[in-house]
Design an enzyme around this catalytic site. Sequence first.
Site, PDB file in Angstrom:
ATOM      1  N   TYR A  59       0.781   2.095 -10.449  1.00 33.84           N
ATOM      2  CA  TYR A  59       0.305   0.852  -9.855  1.00 33.84           C
ATOM      3  C   TYR A  59       0.228  -0.255 -10.911  1.00 33.84           C
ATOM      4  O   TYR A  59      -0.605  -0.222 -11.821  1.00 33.84           O
ATOM      5  CB  TYR A  59      -1.054   1.044  -9.211  1.00 33.84           C
ATOM      6  CG  TYR A  59      -1.101   2.100  -8.125  1.00 33.84           C
ATOM      7  CD1 TYR A  59       0.054   2.540  -7.487  1.00 33.84           C
ATOM      8  CD2 TYR A  59      -2.307   2.675  -7.742  1.00 33.84           C
ATOM      9  CE1 TYR A  59       0.023   3.505  -6.506  1.00 33.84           C
ATOM     10  CE2 TYR A  59      -2.357   3.647  -6.753  1.00 33.84           C
ATOM     11  CZ  TYR A  59      -1.188   4.059  -6.146  1.00 33.84           C
ATOM     12  OH  TYR A  59      -1.240   5.032  -5.177  1.00 33.84           O
ATOM     13  N   HIS A 125       1.886  12.728  -8.306  1.00 30.41           N
ATOM     14  CA  HIS A 125       2.096  11.655  -7.327  1.00 30.41           C
ATOM     15  C   HIS A 125       3.243  11.972  -6.374  1.00 30.41           C
ATOM     16  O   HIS A 125       3.223  11.587  -5.202  1.00 30.41           O
ATOM     17  CB  HIS A 125       2.386  10.361  -8.087  1.00 30.41           C
ATOM     18  CG  HIS A 125       2.078   9.114  -7.340  1.00 30.41           C
ATOM     19  ND1 HIS A 125       1.873   7.908  -7.970  1.00 30.41           N
ATOM     20  CD2 HIS A 125       1.937   8.855  -6.018  1.00 30.41           C
ATOM     21  CE1 HIS A 125       1.620   6.965  -7.067  1.00 30.41           C
ATOM     22  NE2 HIS A 125       1.658   7.521  -5.877  1.00 30.41           N
ATOM     23  N   SER A 204      -3.163   4.729   3.330  1.00 28.54           N
ATOM     24  CA  SER A 204      -2.658   3.825   4.378  1.00 28.54           C
ATOM     25  C   SER A 204      -3.190   4.208   5.760  1.00 28.54           C
ATOM     26  O   SER A 204      -2.430   4.282   6.730  1.00 28.54           O
ATOM     27  CB  SER A 204      -1.128   3.789   4.387  1.00 28.54           C
ATOM     28  OG  SER A 204      -0.630   3.235   3.197  1.00 28.54           O
ATOM     29  N   PRO A 205      -4.503   4.436   5.899  1.00 26.80           N
ATOM     30  CA  PRO A 205      -5.043   4.822   7.207  1.00 26.80           C
ATOM     31  C   PRO A 205      -5.042   3.696   8.224  1.00 26.80           C
ATOM     32  O   PRO A 205      -5.307   3.934   9.403  1.00 26.80           O
ATOM     33  CB  PRO A 205      -6.480   5.252   6.874  1.00 26.80           C
ATOM     34  CG  PRO A 205      -6.843   4.424   5.681  1.00 26.80           C
ATOM     35  CD  PRO A 205      -5.571   4.339   4.877  1.00 26.80           C
ATOM     36  N   LEU A 206      -4.717   2.471   7.778  1.00 23.03           N
ATOM     37  CA  LEU A 206      -4.631   1.333   8.694  1.00 23.03           C
ATOM     38  C   LEU A 206      -3.174   0.960   8.959  1.00 23.03           C
ATOM     39  O   LEU A 206      -2.868  -0.176   9.334  1.00 23.03           O
ATOM     40  CB  LEU A 206      -5.395   0.131   8.129  1.00 23.03           C
ATOM     41  CG  LEU A 206      -6.853   0.407   7.727  1.00 23.03           C
ATOM     42  CD1 LEU A 206      -7.523  -0.862   7.230  1.00 23.03           C
ATOM     43  CD2 LEU A 206      -7.634   1.015   8.875  1.00 23.03           C
ATOM     44  N   ARG A 208      -0.655   0.512   6.955  1.00 24.28           N
ATOM     45  CA  ARG A 208      -0.178  -0.525   6.036  1.00 24.28           C
ATOM     46  C   ARG A 208      -0.486  -1.926   6.557  1.00 24.28           C
ATOM     47  O   ARG A 208       0.298  -2.859   6.389  1.00 24.28           O
ATOM     48  CB  ARG A 208       1.314  -0.345   5.748  1.00 24.28           C
ATOM     49  CG  ARG A 208       1.651   1.006   5.115  1.00 24.28           C
ATOM     50  CD  ARG A 208       3.094   1.106   4.700  1.00 24.28           C
ATOM     51  NE  ARG A 208       3.420   2.425   4.171  1.00 24.28           N
ATOM     52  CZ  ARG A 208       3.270   2.806   2.894  1.00 24.28           C
ATOM     53  NH1 ARG A 208       2.757   1.954   2.032  1.00 24.28           N
ATOM     54  NH2 ARG A 208       3.607   4.028   2.504  1.00 24.28           N
ATOM     55  N   GLY A 209      -1.647  -2.061   7.199  1.00 25.28           N
ATOM     56  CA  GLY A 209      -2.120  -3.352   7.684  1.00 25.28           C
ATOM     57  C   GLY A 209      -1.815  -3.640   9.135  1.00 25.28           C
ATOM     58  O   GLY A 209      -2.465  -4.499   9.744  1.00 25.28           O
ATOM     59  N   ALA A 212      -4.715  -3.088  11.275  1.00 29.00           N
ATOM     60  CA  ALA A 212      -5.851  -3.949  10.941  1.00 29.00           C
ATOM     61  C   ALA A 212      -5.595  -5.358  11.457  1.00 29.00           C
ATOM     62  O   ALA A 212      -6.423  -6.251  11.276  1.00 29.00           O
ATOM     63  CB  ALA A 212      -6.077  -3.973   9.432  1.00 29.00           C
ATOM     64  N   GLY A 213      -4.428  -5.559  12.094  1.00 32.54           N
ATOM     65  CA  GLY A 213      -4.099  -6.864  12.642  1.00 32.54           C
ATOM     66  C   GLY A 213      -3.632  -7.868  11.609  1.00 32.54           C
ATOM     67  O   GLY A 213      -3.608  -9.076  11.878  1.00 32.54           O
TER      68      GLY A 213
END
Length: 337
Positions: A59, A125, A204-206, A208-209, A212-213
């Site tokens: 990262y 990883h 990434s439980p959302l 990748r956005g 989450a809207g």
Amino acid sequence: MTIAPSPRSIGPFTVSAIGLGCMNLSHAYLPRPDPRDAERLLRHALDKGVDFFDTAALYGFGANEELLGRTLMDRRGDFVLASKCVLGGKGGQRGLDGSPDAIEATLEDSLRRLRVDHIDLYYLHRLDPNVPIEDSVGALARAVDAGKIGAIGLSEMSAATLRRAHAVHPIAAMQTEYSPWTRNAEVAVLDACVALGVGFVAFSPLARGVLAGSVGPDGVDEADIRHAMPRFQPPHLDHNLGLAVRFRTIAQAAGCTMAQLSLAWVLSRRPNIVAIPGTTSTAHLDEDLATLTLDIPTDALAAVDALFTFEAVSGPRYAKGPQAQIDTETWDGEPLE
């Protein structure tokens, strides 16, 4: 149902059900925050009770570990620290090296950047197909014996690889993308984790956005890593945003936000799951953490399950190159580039 806020087990560690994925503070997603804002978010997370922080050598090609090192280590006893090796950067390019020598060198660099002499949980990883998993795990087992790491994790690997690794040294955690729109873990590895007593860390439980809207019809910036993912490209994006609209309707009826519904669904799947959403916003972080206090109707979780069948989302998860670097199971009929 209320998602139990009581701590969950990741190997020898006890952590809250929601931790923090730190990648997008330094890497991959845009826009990226000013370093001072990133530092404020990390300190805010600690103050709000986040006790599991996830980073990696990849990262920002070390910048994310340096960020955590200068920001959090005065409160080292307040959290579990996780980082990763094998997938790294050379000359600004991603590369895989799971050889013992590379793992040992990367670990020393991680310890220096993080300003610690011990990392609680250290992951492979990715699986390096050119190195037997037994050799890579063996290098980390020696690091455990030397006191440089506390436990070993794997990331984006299959149930078969997990079993091979676990035979060399107990594996504490498997980290894999998992959300309503990415359910590959349900093919085999989730059950393997339960059988072996391995914690499961959902990144990434959302979605990748998307859940989450935060992704609209214009997609994402060309320099954002998601831009190269087929699900964020036409014609797939329009279809997937249509699913997100239906998902928002379920969340509104349940009296929660989209992000909270997605996190509640993930955490409801197994008691050994810890989710690590990422964010650059303290308000969004507070929204995510509030999931643990909400009473989400079970019929809402069932509606999510019915909406996001394996076949529902359009497009491959990764483009051809990144797909070749993961070892996770695919489901029958999954589109692959």
